[in-house]
Motif scaffolding. Structure first.
Motif, PDB file in Angstrom:
ATOM      1  N   GLU A 190     -10.057  -5.020  -6.717  1.00  0.00           N
ATOM      2  CA  GLU A 190     -10.417  -3.971  -7.668  1.00  0.00           C
ATOM      3  C   GLU A 190     -10.329  -4.491  -9.093  1.00  0.00           C
ATOM      4  O   GLU A 190     -11.212  -4.268  -9.934  1.00  0.00           O
ATOM      5  CB  GLU A 190      -9.446  -2.801  -7.455  1.00  0.00           C
ATOM      6  CG  GLU A 190      -9.662  -1.620  -8.342  1.00  0.00           C
ATOM      7  CD  GLU A 190     -10.886  -0.829  -7.971  1.00  0.00           C
ATOM      8  OE1 GLU A 190     -11.212  -0.776  -6.771  1.00  0.00           O
ATOM      9  OE2 GLU A 190     -11.535  -0.310  -8.877  1.00  0.00           O
ATOM     10  N   GLU A 245       4.462  -3.388   8.197  1.00  0.00           N
ATOM     11  CA  GLU A 245       4.603  -3.061   6.768  1.00  0.00           C
ATOM     12  C   GLU A 245       4.154  -4.193   5.894  1.00  0.00           C
ATOM     13  O   GLU A 245       3.499  -3.995   4.857  1.00  0.00           O
ATOM     14  CB  GLU A 245       6.072  -2.750   6.468  1.00  0.00           C
ATOM     15  CG  GLU A 245       6.327  -1.291   6.269  1.00  0.00           C
ATOM     16  CD  GLU A 245       7.633  -1.059   5.568  1.00  0.00           C
ATOM     17  OE1 GLU A 245       8.536  -0.515   6.221  1.00  0.00           O
ATOM     18  OE2 GLU A 245       7.729  -1.451   4.396  1.00  0.00           O
ATOM     19  N   GLU A 301       0.454  -4.304   5.811  1.00  0.00           N
ATOM     20  CA  GLU A 301      -0.107  -3.234   4.991  1.00  0.00           C
ATOM     21  C   GLU A 301       0.039  -3.552   3.515  1.00  0.00           C
ATOM     22  O   GLU A 301      -0.879  -3.338   2.713  1.00  0.00           O
ATOM     23  CB  GLU A 301       0.637  -1.938   5.301  1.00  0.00           C
ATOM     24  CG  GLU A 301      -0.263  -0.730   5.349  1.00  0.00           C
ATOM     25  CD  GLU A 301       0.541   0.515   5.548  1.00  0.00           C
ATOM     26  OE1 GLU A 301       0.925   0.766   6.692  1.00  0.00           O
ATOM     27  OE2 GLU A 301       0.790   1.199   4.547  1.00  0.00           O
ATOM     28  N   LYS A 302       1.232  -4.075   3.151  1.00  0.00           N
ATOM     29  CA  LYS A 302       1.449  -4.413   1.744  1.00  0.00           C
ATOM     30  C   LYS A 302       0.465  -5.483   1.298  1.00  0.00           C
ATOM     31  O   LYS A 302      -0.111  -5.411   0.202  1.00  0.00           O
ATOM     32  CB  LYS A 302       2.884  -4.923   1.552  1.00  0.00           C
ATOM     33  CG  LYS A 302       3.790  -3.925   0.866  1.00  0.00           C
ATOM     34  CD  LYS A 302       5.086  -4.559   0.502  1.00  0.00           C
ATOM     35  CE  LYS A 302       6.168  -3.963   1.369  1.00  0.00           C
ATOM     36  NZ  LYS A 302       7.448  -4.620   1.270  1.00  0.00           N
ATOM     37  N   LYS A 303       0.280  -6.469   2.199  1.00  0.00           N
ATOM     38  CA  LYS A 303      -0.642  -7.548   1.849  1.00  0.00           C
ATOM     39  C   LYS A 303      -2.051  -7.002   1.651  1.00  0.00           C
ATOM     40  O   LYS A 303      -2.743  -7.353   0.687  1.00  0.00           O
ATOM     41  CB  LYS A 303      -0.635  -8.592   2.973  1.00  0.00           C
ATOM     42  CG  LYS A 303      -0.943  -9.980   2.497  1.00  0.00           C
ATOM     43  CD  LYS A 303      -0.627 -11.017   3.528  1.00  0.00           C
ATOM     44  CE  LYS A 303      -1.618 -10.961   4.661  1.00  0.00           C
ATOM     45  NZ  LYS A 303      -1.492 -12.074   5.597  1.00  0.00           N
ATOM     46  N   ALA A 304      -2.452  -6.099   2.575  1.00  0.00           N
ATOM     47  CA  ALA A 304      -3.785  -5.522   2.452  1.00  0.00           C
ATOM     48  C   ALA A 304      -3.917  -4.738   1.155  1.00  0.00           C
ATOM     49  O   ALA A 304      -4.943  -4.812   0.464  1.00  0.00           O
ATOM     50  CB  ALA A 304      -4.080  -4.624   3.652  1.00  0.00           C
ATOM     51  N   ASN A 305      -2.860  -3.990   0.791  1.00  0.00           N
ATOM     52  CA  ASN A 305      -2.890  -3.233  -0.469  1.00  0.00           C
ATOM     53  C   ASN A 305      -3.034  -4.153  -1.666  1.00  0.00           C
ATOM     54  O   ASN A 305      -3.815  -3.905  -2.582  1.00  0.00           O
ATOM     55  CB  ASN A 305      -1.606  -2.412  -0.623  1.00  0.00           C
ATOM     56  CG  ASN A 305      -1.682  -1.116   0.149  1.00  0.00           C
ATOM     57  OD1 ASN A 305      -2.756  -0.721   0.559  1.00  0.00           O
ATOM     58  ND2 ASN A 305      -0.557  -0.483   0.338  1.00  0.00           N
ATOM     59  N   LEU A 306      -2.236  -5.239  -1.634  1.00  0.00           N
ATOM     60  CA  LEU A 306      -2.291  -6.178  -2.761  1.00  0.00           C
ATOM     61  C   LEU A 306      -3.679  -6.784  -2.899  1.00  0.00           C
ATOM     62  O   LEU A 306      -4.224  -6.901  -4.004  1.00  0.00           O
ATOM     63  CB  LEU A 306      -1.271  -7.295  -2.560  1.00  0.00           C
ATOM     64  CG  LEU A 306       0.172  -6.945  -2.883  1.00  0.00           C
ATOM     65  CD1 LEU A 306       1.077  -8.072  -2.433  1.00  0.00           C
ATOM     66  CD2 LEU A 306       0.353  -6.704  -4.364  1.00  0.00           C
ATOM     67  N   GLU A 307      -4.238  -7.159  -1.732  1.00  0.00           N
ATOM     68  CA  GLU A 307      -5.574  -7.765  -1.792  1.00  0.00           C
ATOM     69  C   GLU A 307      -6.590  -6.787  -2.337  1.00  0.00           C
ATOM     70  O   GLU A 307      -7.481  -7.154  -3.117  1.00  0.00           O
ATOM     71  CB  GLU A 307      -5.980  -8.203  -0.384  1.00  0.00           C
ATOM     72  CG  GLU A 307      -5.576  -9.613  -0.067  1.00  0.00           C
ATOM     73  CD  GLU A 307      -5.955  -9.995   1.339  1.00  0.00           C
ATOM     74  OE1 GLU A 307      -6.933  -9.423   1.861  1.00  0.00           O
ATOM     75  OE2 GLU A 307      -5.266 -10.849   1.898  1.00  0.00           O
ATOM     76  N   ARG A 308      -6.458  -5.522  -1.909  1.00  0.00           N
ATOM     77  CA  ARG A 308      -7.403  -4.529  -2.385  1.00  0.00           C
ATOM     78  C   ARG A 308      -7.292  -4.354  -3.885  1.00  0.00           C
ATOM     79  O   ARG A 308      -8.286  -4.262  -4.613  1.00  0.00           O
ATOM     80  CB  ARG A 308      -7.147  -3.193  -1.678  1.00  0.00           C
ATOM     81  CG  ARG A 308      -8.412  -2.396  -1.474  1.00  0.00           C
ATOM     82  CD  ARG A 308      -8.195  -1.098  -0.771  1.00  0.00           C
ATOM     83  NE  ARG A 308      -7.153  -1.159   0.228  1.00  0.00           N
ATOM     84  CZ  ARG A 308      -6.166  -0.295   0.339  1.00  0.00           C
ATOM     85  NH1 ARG A 308      -6.086   0.707  -0.496  1.00  0.00           N
ATOM     86  NH2 ARG A 308      -5.260  -0.398   1.270  1.00  0.00           N
ATOM     87  N   GLU A 309      -6.029  -4.284  -4.362  1.00  0.00           N
ATOM     88  CA  GLU A 309      -5.836  -4.131  -5.818  1.00  0.00           C
ATOM     89  C   GLU A 309      -6.397  -5.309  -6.568  1.00  0.00           C
ATOM     90  O   GLU A 309      -6.993  -5.167  -7.637  1.00  0.00           O
ATOM     91  CB  GLU A 309      -4.344  -4.006  -6.126  1.00  0.00           C
ATOM     92  CG  GLU A 309      -3.805  -2.622  -5.962  1.00  0.00           C
ATOM     93  CD  GLU A 309      -2.301  -2.624  -6.082  1.00  0.00           C
ATOM     94  OE1 GLU A 309      -1.769  -3.487  -6.812  1.00  0.00           O
ATOM     95  OE2 GLU A 309      -1.665  -1.799  -5.428  1.00  0.00           O
TER      96      GLU A 309
END
Lengths: 323, 480
Positions: free
Chosen positions: A119, A105, A108-116
């Motif tokens: 962006e 988890e 995944e959160k880290k990957a989401n943050l990086e993606r945001e």
């Protein structure tokens, strides 16, 4: 006491293995006979001692009763220990799995943050022109706000986005000296130490590795025919042509004959054509107003037209027919 | 254009009415390669839509032409043609047999050796759909030599190709033990087990399905799968976010554990039971079913394993499933599993009875809405647990609302326990159980009457007669 000894032998007979049983039965038979004789002759004199023996025998039997079942068929303490170990393993596995899930988890959160983040950075780069200048405050830096919007700071940090230029591919020119173009280490090992092979060793004897490498990577020794360029004449001609071309004013070939222009299609100018069809000259210049006409008849040809341009293009030569 | 139209389902009927099949057939023979490819693509999309169109494709003799040109053309055409074969073969076994009859298998296997991964993927997909239907078709696919090439495809770096190859192996192995043995002999199990560490969820789901299809047939195959060192990696799959991965992982563990006690022991020793119980707790619905069945299988082998399931806190979880789940087949599985756990010794029965599952089981058995399967399984479970249960507080409610065939067992258990335990006797009287016993009408000479008599004999006459004055009269008559 006689009976209880007999009972003991029977017990032995049922529960122990065959070998032990046989030997035990034999021993007990001997014991039985001696005891029988002993009791017949000496029992009345030794009764108190026999009572003691009896008590001792009872204690021994009590201790050993059901030994095989307790030890081998259903070992309670072993089972208890086993269940304790199983529950410990379960707890350990549960903990490990929870940690694993948490780690997943977090990743995944880290990957989401990086993606945001990426962006937002991309958006800021695209919108960087909205940054406020000294004269004009930008949309994120309204004078009515106490502090600028966080986007303002993002825009300040962002580099302006440029369109990707078409990548110029380097022309791949092959020359004779590049025959070792594939130089990946695994396919052409250069050093004396080769990468480890996990299979069965090939049977020797082997040549010296330096010799092998020398032979394998011997540089190319082309013959004179191959090494020297043979197209010098062609190259020289092209060089000459290029020099001549420098002096040209107009690249179009001079063709003085009118037939050359016959194949050209006339392209009407855009000003003179409407959406639907090219406007004829008559329509362009003339606006008809029948009320102003003096008479009904149209113009008549009084004098024939003289051909001013009949000889145009044909005056000097007819022989040159340009295809 | 036809290909683009065929992507929308509503256009297909119109196209069919326009007699598009024969048109496309002639276009397939066109000189220009682009037209051939587009025609093949359009055919594929049409055949994909429903089986009538697929049959029409077969009837118009398009297949031999496709197979013939599959061997020669470029990779786009090969992909499109393999797509057509897949679309035709997926609908029914007869259509798949038609594809096999026109010799498509050999060409598809040749496509599996192509350089382009897209071609390999299309060919593997077509083979998968053909092999899916029954054992003969799978055997035909295996005879064409597809299995070693599929194992090579699994090792390729592209994820989509790996997925399709794993699903193809799974569909081949599921029909019979011999086919599964062929898959294992090609060395697939080691590669599949290695790929369990891959993060892609769909790939893991296909791999787990393949491994479970292999291991379900026999003990040897299951042992071979276990030797590929899937434990404890499989347990991490049980914690995955994707529901299908969890379901397939618990299916795999179930297929391994069901064969022999030794394999179940292995699963217990690696902590598999705890992981499965946690997995059951975190899922809902059909995803839970393989996990529940796994617990039942493990507990069924021996009482030590059943005790291991009990100490891993399996029984509360199973009773939660029993009460929560709306579907009957899941409830039936939970009832069966509880029966397997509780049937061994009084300790086990007590562990089950303490969680108050017996009333739930009884209500399921009595309810008219339960399916037959559920009723049968809950009745068996109640019977097997009751025959060993000596935990009287759980048995008492049964005296009141149980049907006669179950009441018999309940009273029998009371009659076994009460003569030896004085505290229980006292409790029995104070809770009103003795009174209830007297109210039970039993045929004289039946087993139930014997049990009632033995219970009455535990108590002195005055107490019994307080509840049942007629007995006093009988006693008087008897003493005369």
């Amino acid at each position: 006491p006689v009976l209880c000894f007999k009972g003991f032998s029977l017990d032995l007979g049922c529960s122990f293995s065959k070998y032990v049983r046989q030997s035990a039965t034999v021993t007990v038979l001997i014991l039985f006979s001696t005891v029988f004789l002993f009791f017949c002759c000496l029992l009345p004199k030794v009764a108190p001692m026999m009572n003691l023996y009896n008590a001792m025998a009872v204690r021994i039997q009590r201790r050993w009763r059901g030994y095989r079942v307790r030890k081998y068929l259903f070992n309670y303490y072993y089972l208890k220990e086993y269940l304790r170990v199983v529950s410990e393993t379960n707890d350990a596995i549960r903990k490990a799995l929870e940690e694993f899930a948490e780690m997943k988890e977090r990743e995944e959160k880290k990957a989401n943050l990086e993606r945001e983040e990426k962006e937002r950075d991309y958006q800021a780069r695209k919108m960087h022109y909205l940054l406020s200048t000294k004269q004009i405050p930008g949309i994120y830096n309204s004078p009515f706000r106490k502090e600028p919007d966080p986007w303002e700071l993002q825009l300040q940090k962002a580099k302006p986005l440029t369109h990707r230029r078409p990548k110029v591919k380097p022309k791949d020119s092959t020359s004779l000296n590049d025959w070792l173009a594939c130089t990946s280490a695994r396919s052409f090992p250069r050093s004396e130490i080769l990468p480890p092979i996990n299979r069965k060793q090939c049977q020797g004897p082997f040549r010296d590795i330096t010799e092998v490498l020398e032979q394998r990577y011997k540089p190319l020794e082309p013959t004179l025919w191959v090494a020297e360029p043979t197209d010098e004449l062609k190259l020289a001609r092209e060089e000459f042509r290029r020099e001549e071309w420098l002096r040209n004013v107009n690249d179009n070939m001079f063709l003085p004959f009118s037939s050359y222009h016959k194949n050209e299609k006339y392209i009407p100018s855009m000003h003179l054509s409407s959406k639907y069809c090219p406007i004829s000259h008559k329509e362009q210049f003339r606006s008809e107003n029948p009320k102003k006409w003096i008479c009904d008849k149209d113009f008549q040809t009084v004098l024939p037209s003289f051909e001013l341009f009949s000889k145009y293009g044909k005056l000097y030569s007819k022989a040159g027919q340009i295809v | 254009m036809v290909a683009e139209l065929a992507t929308r389902p509503q256009n297909i009927e119109t196209l069919q009415n326009a007699g598009v099949m024969s048109l496309l057939r002639t276009l397939l023979l066109d000189v220009v390669p682009t037209i051939q490819q587009t025609a093949a693509l359009a055919l594929g999309r049409l055949a994909n839509y429903n089986d009538d169109l697929a049959e029409a494709v077969v009837k118009c003799d398009i297949l031999p032409q496709l197979v013939y040109s599959l061997a020669e053309q470029n990779r786009f055409y090969k992909k499109a043609a393999a797509f057509v074969l897949r679309a035709v073969g997926k609908h029914s076994p007869q259509l798949a047999q038609a594809i096999v009859d026109c010799g498509a298998l050999d060409t598809l296997v040749i496509c599996l050796e192509d350089f382009d991964p897209g071609v390999k993927e299309a060919a593997a997909w077509a083979l998968r759909y053909i092999a899916r239907h029954n054992a003969e078709l799978s055997q035909a696919v295996v005879d064409a030599g597809a299995v070693p090439l599929l194992v090579f495809c699994i090792q390729e770096p592209e994820i989509a190709l790996k997925r399709i190859a794993a699903s193809a192996l799974s569909d081949i192995a599921k029909h019979s033990p011999e086919l599964a043995q062929t898959v294992v002999d090609a060395g697939a199990v080691a590669y599949l087990a290695q790929m369990l560490l891959n993060p892609d969820a769909k790939l893991k789901h296909q791999i787990l399905s393949a491994l479970s299809q292999v291991s379900k047939h026999s003990v040897d195959l299951a042992e071979m799968v276990v030797e590929a060192e899937i434990f404890p990696v499989v347990l991490t799959c049980l914690k995955d976010k994707d529901e299908y991965v969890k379901k397939n992982a618990s299916t795999l563990i179930r297929e391994i554990a069901k064969h022999t006690p030794e394999l179940s022991q292995l699963v217990v020793n690696t902590g598999g039971v705890a992981a499965v119980i946690d997995c059951i707790g975190s899922c809902k619905g059909n995803t839970r079913l393989p996990g529940i069945m796994m617990l039942g299988y493990v507990a069924a082998h021996s009482e030590n394993l059943a005790m291991a399931v009990i100490i891993s806190k399996g029984v509360p979880q199973l009773s939660v499933c029993l009460s929560e789940e709306p579907e009957d087949h899941i409830k039936a599985a939970a009832a069966w599993a509880l029966g397997q756990i509780g049937r061994h010794t009084p300790e086990h029965a007590r562990a089950v009875a303490v969680t108050n599952t017996l009333p739930v089981l009884l209500s399921l058995y009595m309810s008219t809405e339960s399916s037959e399967d559920l009723q049968v399984k809950s009745k068996k479970a109640i019977k097997s647990i009751l025959q060993k249960c000596t935990y009287l507080p759980a048995l008492e409610p049964f005296l009141y609302d149980a049907p006669p065939n179950i009441l018999k067992h309940v009273v029998g258990q009371f009659s076994k326990v009460l003569p030896h335990d004085s505290k229980a006797r006292r409790l029995f009287v104070t809770s009103g159980g003795l009174k209830k016993i007297q109210e039970i009408k039993a045929e004289p000479g039946s087993l139930l009457q014997e049990y009632i008599n033995s219970i009455n004999n535990c108590y002195p006459e005055e107490i019994v007669s307080k509840f049942f004055p007629e007995l006093q009269v009988c006693a008087l008559l008897g003493s005369l």
